[in-house]
Enzyme design. Structure first.
Site, PDB file in Angstrom:
ATOM      1  N   CYS A 128      41.526 -21.300  32.164  1.00 47.47           N
ATOM      2  CA  CYS A 128      41.201 -22.729  32.127  1.00 47.47           C
ATOM      3  C   CYS A 128      39.727 -22.941  32.449  1.00 47.47           C
ATOM      4  CB  CYS A 128      42.087 -23.470  33.126  1.00 47.47           C
ATOM      5  SG  CYS A 128      41.638 -25.203  33.300  1.00 47.47           S
ATOM      6  N   CYS A 173      38.922 -25.861  34.806  1.00 46.59           N
ATOM      7  CA  CYS A 173      39.289 -25.617  36.213  1.00 46.59           C
ATOM      8  C   CYS A 173      38.263 -24.696  36.870  1.00 46.59           C
ATOM      9  CB  CYS A 173      40.662 -24.947  36.325  1.00 46.59           C
ATOM     10  SG  CYS A 173      41.916 -25.644  35.272  1.00 46.59           S
ATOM     11  N   ASP A 174      37.838 -23.657  36.170  1.00 49.18           N
ATOM     12  CA  ASP A 174      37.064 -22.589  36.813  1.00 49.18           C
ATOM     13  C   ASP A 174      35.633 -22.433  36.298  1.00 49.18           C
ATOM     14  OD1 ASP A 174      39.396 -21.946  38.197  1.00 49.18           O
ATOM     15  OD2 ASP A 174      40.103 -20.650  36.580  1.00 49.18           O
TER      16      ASP A 174
END
Ligand code: NAP
Length: 305
Positions: A132, A135-136
């Site tokens: 993701c 997200c990261d």
């Protein structure tokens, strides 16, 4: 308490089915292991959801859909479904924090990221291997990263990362992307995305407990090389999240739930909605549509049983 409907998963399909269920007078609980939105919450900008000509953040839309369902009376339980008993009456949905009982069930558990299965992938998951970008990605600001895959997800991930990382290597096993034309064209304006075609990942290398490179082979020439990167974002598709059903509902060969136009599955009183079911187009708009239909079918089931 015995609910009229238990919705498994609070992505767009689950939240819409909960909204329609409570608005038709049914008691409804959603069970979700993470937050609202599923895959949608990880999408930085939805450009094809009708009614938002400027685009809309998937995360924000998810919060609004959840709020709307809750305000009309749907309940949310944060837990992972580990087991089900659909032969019981009422049906039993088990989680580590207890059993939930419901007269009908709507399975809207979505999909999970497919894994490469190469050495280093599991070892460095969370330490440079990610599924993701939104997200990261921020952990790798200004660094060189790789995205693996050639579909829409890989294109979206690569475009997002191009805005924050130094260089994005898009590694794909074929010589053309299968992503949407509009996304493929957009790459022309991104100087820091480098295509690595006809290449498969042999392994992901690390040093000091984190990713240091991705080792690839060219499928045409056999040439092997290592691209030094700080992170590898795997975007090679999704598989339906149906393991917890343990064969109790009919699935296709990919693990997707077989459901008819009314979202009815092979089990009476159990319905499916969204990406988890076998379908041709997995989009937010088709997920919300499924959710509304599944709730109507659950209402009919509860009225007659
Ligand atoms: P996808 O369309 O199935 O593409 C998966 C890609 O990964 C393909 O290019 C495939 O290669 C490659 N791949 C699969 N297994 C691999 C492996 N073991 N090693 C290396 N490469 C591998 O999956 P997706 O991109 O996640 O999209 C899933 C669905 O969501 C699609 O229906 C997509 O349209 C939709 N989606 C839509 C949007 C949007 O509308 N903006 C955004 C994201 C996703 P091959 O090409 O060789 O098969």
């Amino acid at each position: 308490m015995i609910y009229d409907v238990c919705v498994i998963g609070a992505g767009p399909a689950g939240m819409t089915s909960a909204l329609y269920a409570v608005r038709s007078g049914l008691s409804c609980v959603m069970v979700e292991k993470l937050g609202y939105g599923g895959q949608m919450a990880q999408t930085p900008e939805l450009q094809n959801y009708p009614g938002f000509p400027e685009g809309v953040s998937g995360f924000d839309l998810a919060q609004d859909m959840g709020k709307q369902a809750e305000e009309f009376g749907a309940k949310l339980i944060r837990a992972e479904v580990t087991n089900i008993d659909f032969s019981a009456s009422p049906k039993v949905i088990s989680t580590p924090s207890g059993d939930i009982k419901a007269r009908s069930v709507i399975v809207a558990s979505g999909v999970e990221s497919r894994k490469l299965g190469c050495p280093g992938e599991a070892e460095y998951a969370g330490h440079g291997v990610s599924y993701c970008a939104t997200c990261d990605g921020n952990f790798f600001r200004g660094k060189d990263v790789a995205v693996i895959g050639g579909g829409n997800s890989a294109a979206v991930e690569a475009q997002y990362l191009a805005g924050i990382c130094k260089t994005v290597y898009l590694v794909h096993r074929r010589d053309t992307l299968r992503a949407a034309e509009i996304d493929v064209k957009h790459f022309a304006s991104l100087d820091n995305v480098k295509f690595v075609f006809n290449s498969i990942v042999d392994r992901i290398e690390g040093a000091d407990g984190k990713v240091s490179g991705v080792c690839i082979s060219n499928v045409s020439t056999g040439e092997k090389r290592t691209i030094p990167v700080s992170a590898v974002f795997v975007a090679i598709g999704k598989t339906p999240a149906t393991e917890f059903l343990q064969g109790n509902v009919d699935l296709d060969s990919t693990g997707a739930i077989l459901a008819n136009d009314s979202m009815a599955t092979s089990v009476p009183g159990v319905f499916a909605a969204g990406d988890v079911r076998q379908k041709n187009l997995r989009q937010v708009v088709t997920a919300t549509s499924d959710g509304a239909i599944a709730a109507k079918s659950a209402l009919q089931w509860c009225t007659h049983h």
